[in-house]
Each structure stands twice: as C-alpha cells, then as structure tokens.
Design a protein around this motif. Structure first.
Motif, short mmCIF file in Angstrom:
data_model
loop_
_atom_site.label_atom_id
_atom_site.label_comp_id
_atom_site.label_asym_id
_atom_site.label_seq_id
_atom_site.Cartn_x
_atom_site.Cartn_y
_atom_site.Cartn_z
N ASP A 7 0.83 -1.21 0.00
CA ASP A 7 0.00 0.00 0.00
C ASP A 7 0.87 1.26 0.00
O ASP A 7 0.55 2.25 -0.67
CB ASP A 7 -0.92 0.00 1.23
N GLU A 8 1.96 1.23 0.79
CA GLU A 8 2.86 2.38 0.82
C GLU A 8 3.48 2.62 -0.55
O GLU A 8 3.54 3.76 -1.03
CB GLU A 8 3.96 2.14 1.86
N ALA A 9 3.91 1.55 -1.19
CA ALA A 9 4.53 1.67 -2.51
C ALA A 9 3.54 2.21 -3.53
O ALA A 9 3.89 3.03 -4.38
CB ALA A 9 5.07 0.31 -2.96
N LEU A 10 2.30 1.77 -3.46
CA LEU A 10 1.26 2.24 -4.39
C LEU A 10 0.97 3.72 -4.18
O LEU A 10 0.77 4.47 -5.14
CB LEU A 10 -0.02 1.42 -4.22
N ARG A 20 3.95 16.62 -13.63
CA ARG A 20 4.72 17.55 -12.82
C ARG A 20 4.92 18.85 -13.55
O ARG A 20 5.31 18.87 -14.72
CB ARG A 20 6.08 16.93 -12.45
N ARG A 21 4.67 19.97 -12.86
CA ARG A 21 4.87 21.30 -13.43
C ARG A 21 6.27 21.80 -13.08
O ARG A 21 6.91 21.29 -12.17
CB ARG A 21 3.81 22.27 -12.91
N ASP A 22 6.71 22.83 -13.79
CA ASP A 22 8.00 23.44 -13.47
C ASP A 22 8.00 23.91 -12.02
O ASP A 22 7.03 24.51 -11.55
CB ASP A 22 8.27 24.65 -14.39
N HIS A 23 9.08 23.64 -11.33
CA HIS A 23 9.30 24.05 -9.94
C HIS A 23 8.45 23.27 -8.93
O HIS A 23 8.46 23.61 -7.74
CB HIS A 23 9.06 25.55 -9.75
N GLU A 24 7.75 22.26 -9.38
CA GLU A 24 6.95 21.46 -8.45
C GLU A 24 7.84 20.41 -7.77
O GLU A 24 8.69 19.80 -8.42
CB GLU A 24 5.81 20.76 -9.18
N ALA A 25 7.65 20.22 -6.48
CA ALA A 25 8.46 19.26 -5.72
C ALA A 25 8.28 17.85 -6.28
O ALA A 25 7.20 17.48 -6.75
CB ALA A 25 8.08 19.30 -4.25
N SER A 26 9.33 17.04 -6.17
CA SER A 26 9.28 15.70 -6.75
C SER A 26 9.94 14.64 -5.88
O SER A 26 10.15 13.52 -6.33
CB SER A 26 9.94 15.70 -8.13
N PHE A 27 10.31 14.99 -4.64
CA PHE A 27 10.95 14.02 -3.74
C PHE A 27 9.87 13.41 -2.85
O PHE A 27 9.41 14.03 -1.89
CB PHE A 27 12.03 14.69 -2.90
N PHE A 28 9.44 12.18 -3.17
CA PHE A 28 8.35 11.52 -2.45
C PHE A 28 8.89 10.39 -1.58
O PHE A 28 9.84 9.70 -1.95
CB PHE A 28 7.34 10.95 -3.45
N PHE A 29 8.27 10.20 -0.44
CA PHE A 29 8.68 9.14 0.48
C PHE A 29 7.50 8.80 1.39
O PHE A 29 6.50 9.52 1.44
CB PHE A 29 9.90 9.56 1.30
N TRP A 30 7.63 7.70 2.11
CA TRP A 30 6.61 7.29 3.08
C TRP A 30 7.04 7.78 4.46
O TRP A 30 8.16 7.52 4.90
CB TRP A 30 6.42 5.79 3.09
N ASP A 31 6.18 8.51 5.13
CA ASP A 31 6.50 9.04 6.46
C ASP A 31 5.82 8.16 7.51
O ASP A 31 4.60 8.24 7.72
CB ASP A 31 5.99 10.47 6.59
N PRO A 32 6.59 7.31 8.20
CA PRO A 32 5.99 6.41 9.20
C PRO A 32 5.40 7.15 10.39
O PRO A 32 4.49 6.65 11.05
CB PRO A 32 7.15 5.51 9.61
#
Length: 212
Positions: A7-10, A20-32
């Motif tokens: 589920d986290e991976a999905l 993604r637009r210009d200047h939009e953040a792109s660093f994604f992760f799961w926050d436990p």
C-alpha cells in the motif's frame, strides 16, 4: 511484500505518476510518523494537493507560505529564499514568483482566491554569514505585505527568532505542524541554505506547535 508495504509503494507511485509542473516538488517518500505518503519541498519549489499527503520542508532564513481553501479542501506550500522578484530563470527561489506559482496552481486545481487563508513560517536568523543582511526579516516582511495586498488573511505563523524549523502541512484539512529544531541542527540547515544560495548566485551571473 506485506500488504502494508505494498500500500505504501502504491501511494508513492500514485504521487510520482501525477504530471509535474516546473518548480513542483518531486521528492516523495513514506512518512511512518504520520502513516502517509509525503513530499519534501526544496528551496524554489512548491506543491499543491487535495488529499492529506504530508507536505514537508525545513527552513532557516527562508520562508514557507501555506495556503488553503477549506471549502474546496485543497492546499499547498512553497519555499522561497529571497524576497526580490528576480527573473524566471531563478524560479520559485524568489518570493513574488513563488507566491504566484502557488496561487496559480491552487486556482487551477479548484481553489477560490477569495477563500484562501495563509499560514507562514521561517525567516529565522540562523546563518552567521548573513547576520547583517536581515534576509529572514525581509522574507517575512515581504510575504506579510504580499498577503495583505492580495487580501489573503494570515491566520497562523511562526517566524523570525534564531532557530530553524521543520514544517508539515496536510493540504486537504489545512492542518500545519511546525517544529522548532534544536541548536544541534542549525549547522545542517545553514549548510543546505548556503548550497542553494550558491546555486542561485551562479544562475544570476523542539516543541511542536499546531496552527488551526
């Protein structure tokens, strides 16, 4: 792979697949800690969503503005380094451009300008090398004046003083958490900001507080 990990991976994959637009953040992760997908905003970036992912950033003298339309259930955050308008090549590192990026994306996603509310964070005096420049104070003054001119009410803030901050926004509800970081983390924040300021120069030639 367990069901929880799947589920986290999905959840992370779904965020990465969004256009993604210009200047939009792109660093994604799961926050436990929050049990949800998260996106980290770096200087010059922004992010808008209508689900309660966690939008996070770390601030020194920089400022983050969190805007939210509670009726539409949509919100977003930016992170800018300097108050000056700058030019398009510097992108969201400058306050005026960063605010326009955030507001325009919110309106595109269904927010109403007259329903926006703001919470503002950062502007701390954490970089010894910039102690005489008052960059943090100028950043805070800029965003306060910008919001006033746009008639966007400022409903919460934690700004100025001498420490870095970690900010986490849940864009659907508009809930924002701000943690003042201990002195031991000042050096790390200072180094990060110095790195981004150097990049910008080349281009130009604690306690948790909940704001409702």
């Amino acid at each position: 792979m367990t069901a929880a990990v799947q589920d986290e991976a999905l959840a992370i994959a779904a965020l990465r697949q969004r256009p993604r637009r210009d200047h939009e953040a792109s660093f994604f992760f799961w926050d436990p800690a929050f049990g949800c997908a998260s996106v980290k905003i770096l200087p010059g970036e922004f992010y808008v969503h209508d689900q309660d992912v966690a939008i996070t950033t770390t601030l020194g003298s920089c400022v983050a503005a969190c805007l939210h339309d509670r009726t539409a259930g949509i919100g977003g955050m930016n992170h800018f380094m300097l108050p000056d308008a700058g030019d398009a090549s510097a992108g969201g590192r400058f306050g005026a451009f960063a605010m326009e990026l955030l507001i325009n994306e919110l309106l595109k996603r269904g927010a109403r300008r007259n329903a926006l509310e703001a919470k503002v964070f950062g502007g701390g005096q954490v970089m010894k090398s910039l102690a005489g420049t008052l960059i943090g104070e100028k950043n805070v003054s800029f965003v306060q004046q910008f919001l006033a001119s746009e008639r966007i009410p400022l409903v919460g803030s934690d700004v100025l003083e001498v420490f870095p901050r970690k900010v986490c926004m849940f864009p659907r509800s508009g809930r924002v958490l701000c943690r003042r970081l201990p002195a031991a983390q000042v050096g790390q924040t200072e180094a990060q900001e110095a790195q981004y300021r150097a990049q910008l120069g080349r281009q130009r030639g604690g306690d948790v507080e909940l704001f409702r």
